[in-house]
Design a protein around this motif. Structure first.
Motif, PDB file in Angstrom:
ATOM      1  N   PRO A   1       0.812  -1.215   0.000  1.00  0.00           N
ATOM      2  CA  PRO A   1       0.000   0.000   0.000  1.00  0.00           C
ATOM      3  C   PRO A   1       0.848   1.268   0.000  1.00  0.00           C
ATOM      4  CG  PRO A   1      -0.209  -1.169   2.072  1.00  0.00           C
ATOM      5  CD  PRO A   1       0.653  -1.998   1.208  1.00  0.00           C
ATOM      6  N   ARG A   2       0.234   2.337  -0.518  1.00  0.00           N
ATOM      7  CA  ARG A   2       0.960   3.610  -0.600  1.00  0.00           C
ATOM      8  C   ARG A   2       1.188   4.176   0.791  1.00  0.00           C
ATOM      9  NH1 ARG A   2      -1.085   6.109  -5.443  1.00  0.00           N
ATOM     10  NH2 ARG A   2      -1.388   8.089  -4.412  1.00  0.00           N
ATOM     11  N   VAL A   3       2.265   4.927   0.914  1.00  0.00           N
ATOM     12  CA  VAL A   3       2.541   5.585   2.195  1.00  0.00           C
ATOM     13  C   VAL A   3       1.738   6.881   2.237  1.00  0.00           C
ATOM     14  CG1 VAL A   3       4.343   6.664   3.581  1.00  0.00           C
ATOM     15  CG2 VAL A   3       4.857   4.637   2.238  1.00  0.00           C
ATOM     16  N   VAL A   4       1.082   7.141   3.360  1.00  0.00           N
ATOM     17  CA  VAL A   4       0.310   8.377   3.486  1.00  0.00           C
ATOM     18  C   VAL A   4       1.174   9.408   4.204  1.00  0.00           C
ATOM     19  CG1 VAL A   4      -1.799   9.411   4.417  1.00  0.00           C
ATOM     20  CG2 VAL A   4      -1.777   7.003   3.687  1.00  0.00           C
ATOM     21  N   VAL A   5       1.334  10.573   3.573  1.00  0.00           N
ATOM     22  CA  VAL A   5       2.106  11.646   4.205  1.00  0.00           C
ATOM     23  C   VAL A   5       1.095  12.647   4.747  1.00  0.00           C
ATOM     24  CG1 VAL A   5       3.742  13.524   3.797  1.00  0.00           C
ATOM     25  CG2 VAL A   5       4.071  11.312   2.698  1.00  0.00           C
ATOM     26  N   SER A   6       0.889  12.604   6.039  1.00  0.00           N
ATOM     27  CA  SER A   6      -0.174  13.457   6.581  1.00  0.00           C
ATOM     28  C   SER A   6       0.342  14.855   6.915  1.00  0.00           C
ATOM     29  CB  SER A   6      -0.812  12.805   7.809  1.00  0.00           C
ATOM     30  OG  SER A   6       0.204  12.373   8.665  1.00  0.00           O
ATOM     31  N   ASN A   7       1.669  15.004   7.002  1.00  0.00           N
ATOM     32  CA  ASN A   7       2.180  16.333   7.306  1.00  0.00           C
ATOM     33  C   ASN A   7       3.251  16.739   6.298  1.00  0.00           C
ATOM     34  OD1 ASN A   7       3.048  18.690   8.364  1.00  0.00           O
ATOM     35  ND2 ASN A   7       4.253  17.744  10.006  1.00  0.00           N
ATOM     36  N   PRO A   8       2.839  17.456   5.238  1.00  0.00           N
ATOM     37  CA  PRO A   8       3.821  17.804   4.216  1.00  0.00           C
ATOM     38  C   PRO A   8       4.753  18.960   4.606  1.00  0.00           C
ATOM     39  CG  PRO A   8       1.633  18.591   3.580  1.00  0.00           C
ATOM     40  CD  PRO A   8       1.456  17.849   4.858  1.00  0.00           C
TER      41      PRO A   8
ATOM     42  N   GLY B   1      10.968  24.485   3.633  1.00  0.00           N
ATOM     43  CA  GLY B   1       9.792  24.309   4.490  1.00  0.00           C
ATOM     44  C   GLY B   1       9.079  22.974   4.384  1.00  0.00           C
ATOM     45  N   LEU B   2       9.571  22.050   3.516  1.00  0.00           N
ATOM     46  CA  LEU B   2       8.887  20.750   3.436  1.00  0.00           C
ATOM     47  C   LEU B   2       9.296  19.868   4.608  1.00  0.00           C
ATOM     48  CD1 LEU B   2       9.061  19.625  -0.326  1.00  0.00           C
ATOM     49  CD2 LEU B   2       7.165  20.685   0.879  1.00  0.00           C
ATOM     50  N   SER B   3       8.426  18.946   4.966  1.00  0.00           N
ATOM     51  CA  SER B   3       8.819  17.937   5.956  1.00  0.00           C
ATOM     52  C   SER B   3       9.739  16.936   5.255  1.00  0.00           C
ATOM     53  CB  SER B   3       7.573  17.218   6.482  1.00  0.00           C
ATOM     54  OG  SER B   3       6.975  16.489   5.441  1.00  0.00           O
ATOM     55  N   ALA B   4      10.440  16.111   6.027  1.00  0.00           N
ATOM     56  CA  ALA B   4      11.383  15.165   5.420  1.00  0.00           C
ATOM     57  C   ALA B   4      10.664  14.246   4.432  1.00  0.00           C
ATOM     58  CB  ALA B   4      12.067  14.349   6.516  1.00  0.00           C
ATOM     59  N   GLU B   5       9.474  13.732   4.820  1.00  0.00           N
ATOM     60  CA  GLU B   5       8.804  12.794   3.914  1.00  0.00           C
ATOM     61  C   GLU B   5       8.305  13.477   2.641  1.00  0.00           C
ATOM     62  OE1 GLU B   5       8.457  13.268   7.121  1.00  0.00           O
ATOM     63  OE2 GLU B   5       6.639  12.310   7.894  1.00  0.00           O
ATOM     64  N   ALA B   6       7.843  14.741   2.782  1.00  0.00           N
ATOM     65  CA  ALA B   6       7.395  15.451   1.579  1.00  0.00           C
ATOM     66  C   ALA B   6       8.593  15.718   0.665  1.00  0.00           C
ATOM     67  CB  ALA B   6       6.704  16.756   1.958  1.00  0.00           C
ATOM     68  N   ALA B   7       9.774  15.945   1.245  1.00  0.00           N
ATOM     69  CA  ALA B   7      10.978  16.169   0.431  1.00  0.00           C
ATOM     70  C   ALA B   7      11.319  14.900  -0.347  1.00  0.00           C
ATOM     71  CB  ALA B   7      12.144  16.570   1.330  1.00  0.00           C
ATOM     72  N   VAL B   8      11.205  13.754   0.304  1.00  0.00           N
ATOM     73  CA  VAL B   8      11.484  12.481  -0.382  1.00  0.00           C
ATOM     74  C   VAL B   8      10.517  12.322  -1.555  1.00  0.00           C
ATOM     75  CG1 VAL B   8      11.504   9.961  -0.155  1.00  0.00           C
ATOM     76  CG2 VAL B   8      12.338  11.384   1.729  1.00  0.00           C
ATOM     77  N   GLU B   9       9.250  12.611  -1.292  1.00  0.00           N
ATOM     78  CA  GLU B   9       8.252  12.442  -2.348  1.00  0.00           C
ATOM     79  C   GLU B   9       8.470  13.426  -3.488  1.00  0.00           C
ATOM     80  OE1 GLU B   9       4.319  10.216  -0.883  1.00  0.00           O
ATOM     81  OE2 GLU B   9       4.172  12.297  -1.495  1.00  0.00           O
ATOM     82  N   LYS B  10       8.867  14.629  -3.125  1.00  0.00           N
ATOM     83  CA  LYS B  10       9.073  15.630  -4.190  1.00  0.00           C
ATOM     84  C   LYS B  10      10.165  15.158  -5.141  1.00  0.00           C
ATOM     85  CE  LYS B  10      10.363  20.332  -5.220  1.00  0.00           C
ATOM     86  NZ  LYS B  10      11.691  20.058  -5.766  1.00  0.00           N
ATOM     87  N   GLU B  11      11.262  14.697  -4.588  1.00  0.00           N
ATOM     88  CA  GLU B  11      12.363  14.252  -5.451  1.00  0.00           C
ATOM     89  C   GLU B  11      11.982  13.012  -6.240  1.00  0.00           C
ATOM     90  OE1 GLU B  11      14.609  16.242  -6.239  1.00  0.00           O
ATOM     91  OE2 GLU B  11      13.829  17.567  -4.692  1.00  0.00           O
ATOM     92  N   GLN B  12      11.199  12.160  -5.619  1.00  0.00           N
ATOM     93  CA  GLN B  12      10.739  10.946  -6.304  1.00  0.00           C
ATOM     94  C   GLN B  12       9.864  11.353  -7.510  1.00  0.00           C
ATOM     95  OE1 GLN B  12       8.424   8.448  -3.722  1.00  0.00           O
ATOM     96  NE2 GLN B  12       8.344   6.732  -5.162  1.00  0.00           N
ATOM     97  N   SER B  13       8.951  12.313  -7.267  1.00  0.00           N
ATOM     98  CA  SER B  13       8.033  12.745  -8.329  1.00  0.00           C
ATOM     99  C   SER B  13       8.786  13.429  -9.455  1.00  0.00           C
ATOM    100  CB  SER B  13       6.997  13.727  -7.783  1.00  0.00           C
ATOM    101  OG  SER B  13       6.293  13.138  -6.742  1.00  0.00           O
ATOM    102  N   THR B  14       9.734  14.297  -9.095  1.00  0.00           N
ATOM    103  CA  THR B  14      10.457  15.047 -10.127  1.00  0.00           C
ATOM    104  C   THR B  14      11.294  14.086 -10.974  1.00  0.00           C
ATOM    105  OG1 THR B  14      10.658  16.775  -8.474  1.00  0.00           O
ATOM    106  CG2 THR B  14      11.969  17.057 -10.446  1.00  0.00           C
ATOM    107  N   ALA B  15      11.990  13.173 -10.301  1.00  0.00           N
ATOM    108  CA  ALA B  15      12.835  12.239 -11.048  1.00  0.00           C
ATOM    109  C   ALA B  15      11.970  11.340 -11.924  1.00  0.00           C
ATOM    110  CB  ALA B  15      13.654  11.403 -10.079  1.00  0.00           C
ATOM    111  N   ARG B  16      10.820  10.977 -11.403  1.00  0.00           N
ATOM    112  CA  ARG B  16       9.912  10.116 -12.152  1.00  0.00           C
ATOM    113  C   ARG B  16       9.497  10.794 -13.455  1.00  0.00           C
ATOM    114  NH1 ARG B  16       5.803   6.428 -12.275  1.00  0.00           N
ATOM    115  NH2 ARG B  16       6.152   4.747 -10.800  1.00  0.00           N
ATOM    116  N   ALA B  17       9.071  12.056 -13.321  1.00  0.00           N
ATOM    117  CA  ALA B  17       8.622  12.798 -14.508  1.00  0.00           C
ATOM    118  C   ALA B  17       9.759  12.880 -15.529  1.00  0.00           C
ATOM    119  CB  ALA B  17       8.164  14.191 -14.097  1.00  0.00           C
ATOM    120  N   ARG B  18      10.980  13.090 -15.045  1.00  0.00           N
ATOM    121  CA  ARG B  18      12.113  13.222 -15.958  1.00  0.00           C
ATOM    122  C   ARG B  18      12.434  11.882 -16.631  1.00  0.00           C
ATOM    123  NH1 ARG B  18      15.664  15.503 -12.348  1.00  0.00           N
ATOM    124  NH2 ARG B  18      16.657  13.473 -12.253  1.00  0.00           N
ATOM    125  N   LEU B  19      12.490  10.831 -15.818  1.00  0.00           N
ATOM    126  CA  LEU B  19      12.889   9.523 -16.364  1.00  0.00           C
ATOM    127  C   LEU B  19      11.830   8.953 -17.303  1.00  0.00           C
ATOM    128  CD1 LEU B  19      14.540   7.789 -13.273  1.00  0.00           C
ATOM    129  CD2 LEU B  19      15.657   8.719 -15.271  1.00  0.00           C
TER     130      LEU B  19
END
Ligand code: PEP
Ligand code: MG
Length: 746
Positions: free
Chosen positions: A202-209, A273-291
């Protein structure tokens, strides 16, 4: 104009987060947010476009454009600058929007007076949610820092969308993961099922971005990264005996986990200002879009590595394991990127169906799904990002189609189809005890393929005359070590017990090629399907083969025993394998143990070479079973696992049928029984053609026995033989049209 600082960014993110706690509907929230962003970015316009459906974006809130355009202005994915951002997942930044390629003028918005345009995607781990745009009168490109800052804001909006912050009634926006979506994949196993999604991971829920204290967030990220690196090192240590590809993936993980660029970008996100988990997701999303845009398949494959790694990191940061404690829904349909055979077996028959993003028709998971008789769709791209646990899902294994959250009309039509299939199954059940005898009085023996203890109840349920192929490798594939002789003997004995008087043809271990044992030393072979596999392994490293033969002899314990050897390419391979079995029987006799009361030893004909073997080979065999899956791939030189070429060649091509006929004639002349046990034997049109040509035993998956028997009983195989003959005389390349036409008239 003063530069925006990190503290401006942090303060904006906090104010956005506060919106989550502020009372009011989703529309109010969106309106306030566009105002806050325009203010903080010092732009005249800020607009949020969200997906109305998977193909259409809608202007949902704006500060600066004509308010009348809200919920009126829409564009297709890829249309205009906004559509381009959504499609590519990459920002568009221009000082002169009207001259930018793809610009589309939307008169109702009043945007013609704004020259500069910056649009960034609102996306979350490959899931496109919308586009965030700022515009200004002044003709200038936005700075790198501004683009970056807006991407960070978009990440927070993505999390808020995901949390349902913008859900509104009426004209407003529904929550995400709400629309019906259809996925077109590939059939892995036929059948239809209706149920509820069960995500294997299941997907990880980030409740505090948003993070309040960047120092603390950085420390959390550091700790999680350390733990992640330790996890990978541990996996690498444990991978000593694993295959090269697996180790390579782990090495890539290690490299990524130590990537300074990755760490630096996540630290910068946290600084803004992002939380650690939101930062992980941001980089994951950006790299995904690029790749995803990359034409290089190697880079696209790295996407999976990056996703895996990011998900591990997210689980470490949020403490969410893959076991969320949620209960398996009723009628669960498993949705996963991929799954191993052992994991699939653990779910067992509880599952109504399986949908995978990856996988292949010949993969172990597919073999298990087939053994469990559950419909399987593979190559359903992106379904794991779209599906949520508990979503309604329909899967049509025959067509390789999946409907997620289907419309009522689709669900109703689908239920009709399931009901029709159930009715047909009932009709077939009535035939269970009747023979597969055609109108001219010829009887075909219909037997089943099996590989698990779980298959055995089907022997009674399907009305099969026995087990024509028992694939023994499944016991080896689903373990972490070589099974012991005692374990195997007990299992084979249970199989024979369950079969009672009906025969079971045990095929000795067929590993190599696609069937790689996790504990087997990896072979670096350029063409594994034509490499060191099946009987070649058994004869070169006789320890396991001998152990398996001993287990079979002990399981028989004085009962009849039938053994077949896979992938025999030359007579001497058969003679050696046969001698090995005879040796084990002798040894058992010497030790005073019971020997089989009767013995049948045969070869699987999977390479064209055996069709040309001398008569003495045929005379030495008690039976020959055509392994059509392999035979066909070598006959046409078309990889059975390669979707591109797999369907290119028809089994009913006259060249292939001429070869089969030659085998039939040779077996008859040498008085050796012949059967066909590839997947084609379970396809009605193919099965009837084989029977008409003279193959008297067909071994297939249990679910096919009913439909094949039903057709045989209605057909006249002598007439069908004539139809086939005429089609060939008439110059047809494939007899399929003629056979299908004949069967349709029954
Ligand atoms: C075949 O090749 O047709 C066969 C029955 O064996 P497998 O599919 O297990 O390779
Ligand atoms: Mg085979």
């Amino acid at each position: 104009m003063p530069e925006r600082s990190d503290s401006d960014s942090r303060s904006l993110l906090r104010r956005l987060r506060d919106q989550l706690a502020t009372p009011g509907g989703g529309q109010d929230r969106l309106d306030r947010i566009t105002h806050l962003i325009a203010d903080s970015m010092r732009t005249q316009v800020c607009s949020i476009y969200l997906f109305r459906d998977p193909e259409t974006l809608e202007l949902c809130a704006t500060e600066g454009l004509n308010p009348e355009a809200v919920h009126q202005t829409r564009m297709r994915l890829g249309e205009g600058l906004v559509g381009r951002v959504a499609r590519t997942g990459v920002p568009v930044n221009t000082g002169d929007a009207p001259s930018a390629p793809g610009f589309r003028y939307m008169p109702e918005t009043g945007e013609e007076i704004y020259s500069s345009f910056l649009g960034v995607p609102i996306q979350r781990v490959g899931e496109k949610l919308g586009v965030l745009v700022v515009q200004s009168r002044q003709a200038r490109e936005f700075s790198e820092d501004e683009v970056y800052g807006l991407e960070v804001v978009a990440m927070v909006l993505a999390e808020m969308t995901e949390l349902g912050a913008f859900t509104a009634e009426g004209n407003g926006i529904g929550s995400t993961h709400r629309f019906p979506v259809m996925f077109r994949g590939t059939c892995g196993q036929e059948g239809a099922a209706e149920g509820r999604v069960w995500l294997h991971e299941p997907r990880v829920v980030v409740s505090n971005p948003v993070g309040d204290d960047p120092e603390a967030e950085l420390a959390r990220l550091d700790t999680a990264i350390e733990a992640l690196r330790a996890q990978i090192d541990e996996m690498l240590e444990g991978s000593a005996g694993m295959d090269k590809d697996h180790r390579q993936v782990l090495e890539t993980y290690k490299m990524l986990a130590h990537s300074r660029g990755w760490m630096r970008r996540m630290s910068e996100d946290i600084g803004l200002g992002l939380s650690a988990e939101a930062a992980v997701e941001k980089e994951q999303s950006t790299a995904r879009a690029r790749l995803e845009q990359s034409p290089d398949p190697y880079l696209r494959e790295r996407l999976n590595d990056l996703d895996d790694l990011s998900n591990r990191l997210l689980r470490l940061l949020t403490g969410q394991g893959s076991d969320t404690g949620a209960a398996l829904p009723e009628n669960p349909v498993l949705v996963a990127r991929n799954i191993g055979p052992a994991e699939l077996l653990e779910y067992g028959r509880a599952l109504k169906g399986v949908v995978l993003e990856e996988g292949s028709v010949g993969s172990h998971a597919a073999i298990v799904a087939r053994a469990l008789s559950i419909p399987l769709v593979i190559h359903a791209a992106r379904i794991t990002t779209e599906a949520l646990n508990g979503d309604a899902i329909l899967i049509d294994g025959d067509q390789g189609i999946v409907h997620l959250r289907p419309e009522d009309s689709v669900a109703a039509a689908f239920r009709d189809k399931i009901a029709m299939q159930a009715e047909a199954q009932k009709r077939y059940a009535d035939l269970r005890t009747l023979p597969a005898t055609d109108q001219s009085g010829q009887t075909i023996s219909l037997v089943m393929n099996a590989g698990l203890m779980a298959d055995l109840p089907s022997l009674v349920g399907s009305g099969a005359d026995g087990v024509g192929l028992f694939r023994t490798e499944l016991q080896f594939l689903t373990r972490t070590r070589v099974p012991r002789r005692g374990e195997l003997a007990a299992l084979y004995a249970r199989v024979m017990d369950a079969a009672g008087d009906k025969p079971v043809y045990f095929r000795t271990l067929d590993i190599g090629s696609d069937k790689v044992l996790p504990y087997m030393k990896p072979q670096d072979e350029p063409n594994p399907a034509m490499g060191w596999r099946a009987i070649r392994v058994g004869l070169d490293k006789p320890g396991v083969l001998r152990m398996q033969l001993q287990a079979l002899v002990r399981a028989a314990a004085g009962r009849p025993l039938s053994v077949m050897f896979p992938f025999i390419a030359t007579p001497n391979e058969f003679h050696d394998a046969r001698a090995s079995l005879m040796h084990e029987i002798e040894r058992e006799a010497q030790m005073g143990r019971p020997v089989p009361s009767s013995l049948k030893i045969g070869a699987m004909l999977e390479t064209p070479s055996l069709g040309f073997a001398p008569d003495s080979f045929y005379q030495a065999c008690d039976f020959i079973s055509i392994g059509g899956n392999d035979l066909k791939q070598f006959f046409f030189a078309a990889d059975r696992e390669n979707e591109r070429v797999r369907r290119r060649y028809d089994t009913l091509d006259v060249s292939f049928l001429t070869f089969l006929e030659k085998l039939i004639v040779r077996c008859e002349a040498n008085d050796v029984a012949l059967s066909f046990c590839g997947e084609d034997a379970g396809r009605p049109v193919e099965a009837l053609t084989f029977a008409a040509l003279g193959i008297r035993t067909l071994s297939m998956r249990p679910a096919s026995i009913g439909p094949v028997k039903h057709l045989i009983r209605r057909a006249n195989l002598t007439e069908l033989h004539r139809v086939i003959h005429e089609a060939r005389e008439g110059g047809a390349q494939s007899v399929r049209p003629a056979v299908t036409h004949y069967l349709a008239r029954l």
